[in-house]
Design an enzyme around this catalytic site. Sequence first.
Site, PDB file in Angstrom:
ATOM      1  N   LYS A 109      39.920  35.629  44.423  1.00 42.76           N
ATOM      2  CA  LYS A 109      39.863  34.288  43.892  1.00 42.76           C
ATOM      3  C   LYS A 109      40.742  33.283  44.651  1.00 42.76           C
ATOM      4  O   LYS A 109      41.744  34.319  45.260  1.00 42.76           O
ATOM      5  CB  LYS A 109      40.473  34.606  42.472  1.00 42.76           C
ATOM      6  CG  LYS A 109      40.008  33.539  41.489  1.00 42.76           C
ATOM      7  CD  LYS A 109      38.373  33.488  41.125  1.00 42.76           C
ATOM      8  CE  LYS A 109      37.975  32.548  40.006  1.00 42.76           C
ATOM      9  NZ  LYS A 109      36.810  33.123  39.118  1.00 42.76           N
TER      10      LYS A 109
HETATM   11  N1  GLU Z   1      33.797  31.309  39.741  1.00 45.49           N
HETATM   12  C1  GLU Z   1      32.751  32.283  39.576  1.00 45.49           C
HETATM   13  C2  GLU Z   1      33.318  33.590  38.439  1.00 45.49           C
HETATM   14  O1  GLU Z   1      34.402  33.492  37.843  1.00 45.49           O
HETATM   15  C3  GLU Z   1      31.790  32.581  40.554  1.00 45.49           C
HETATM   16  C4  GLU Z   1      32.298  33.229  41.533  1.00 45.49           C
HETATM   17  C5  GLU Z   1      31.222  33.443  42.619  1.00 45.49           C
HETATM   18  O2  GLU Z   1      29.892  32.956  42.637  1.00 45.49           O
HETATM   19  O3  GLU Z   1      31.710  33.956  43.757  1.00 45.49           O
HETATM   20  O4  GLU Z   1      32.477  34.247  38.515  1.00 45.49           O
END
Ligand code: GLU
Length: 420
Positions: A109
Amino acid sequence: MATIEWRSPASEMAVQQFDMAAAKLGLDANVAARLRRPDRAMIVSIPTRMDDGKVHVFTGYRVQHNDVLGPFKGGIRYHPEVNLGEVSALAMWMTWKCSLVGLPLGGAKGGVACDPAELSRQELQSMTRRYTAEILNFIGPEVDVPAPDMGTNEQVMAWIMDTYSQHKGHAVPEIVTGKPVAIGGTLGRREATGRGVVYMIIEAAKHLGIDLSSCTTAVQGFGNVGSVVAKELAAIGVKVIAVSDRSGGFYDAQGLPVERLLEEAADNNHSLEGCSYGEKITNQELLELNCDILVPAALEMQITKDNAARLQCRILAEGANGPTTLDADAVLKEKNVFLIPDVLANAGGVVVSYFEWVQDLQNFFWTEEEVNKKLRDILVKAFHEVLNMSQKQKVDMRLAALMIGIDRVARAMLWRGLYA
Ligand code: GLU
């Protein structure tokens, strides 16, 4: 023991959830010790020239939790409260999420502490490009593939893709997912997270024998996830009695006109502020409304020991990551609320991100019907795996989902061993 800088309420919560699942699984202690913390955590300074000519230095993060199953994968959040601990928790949840739904991807993240609503387009672009440059040597299509999260969108992804591509000297669409379709994005990605939440609510209703056309819902958050959930639930006959965003909430027991709310928000910089429908309520009041389905689709730690006892829903579908604390989980279990945990409920986003990455790598693009069908198949399969585990092990749906996700990662780690 050394101070662990990535500690925060959210990361403590993520680690405690992990410990509970690890204990129930009887996880190998050496593997558990490695999984409790991220593989790598970066803090970067992002000097950005603002419109007034001054340089503002933003703080950015990218935390890579685990890549045993495949390249690190996870969104980038722009929010004033972003910090290393929060990003670490979100990275860990991505590892379990990708594993749970069977993707060959790890968990990561990123985030920048900023308020995107306060930045001009030029400032946002400069900041995004410099953030990308700062983490450029640690991301890549086979290394770490970012995506949107709260406060970021397809335009931000396009700038990341362009910055990375300029450095490589050629277009590299597969560096990021959630891009515009015009530059290698996939059909159906924008709606994927919200659509996935709805698929999971439909499965839960079937399991519980509930007729959705006589149900009501309250949705916290009206961004990329919440607005799609509200729209798609309304389309299948669920009465949307309340919605909210950071400006507050709006309630009408007779049901809100979701399509019109979407149009109003679109004309108002995607904000519900000054919305002309329903009665004004707070975000906290929304959570406690009498409804069948509650969908927290905003920030983490919204449902706590202080308000859990007052929740009145039958189904809690976690569109957000980490919206419910451990204490609250225990209360909700007592109250027999059916929980669709975050790593399952909101996995649709990363599943379609995976489809986007695969399409980019193959230079071969699918129809939206194919995307949605494959998404639904993956999520429905995962739902039943979690439900079976929960029934077999007599644990709640969260623990069951975490056990499945963690077990797959741990098995892969045991096969690969420790490089030392
Ligand atoms: N931010 C989204 C999540 O928390 C998507 C992450 C992604 O598509 O890599 O799952």
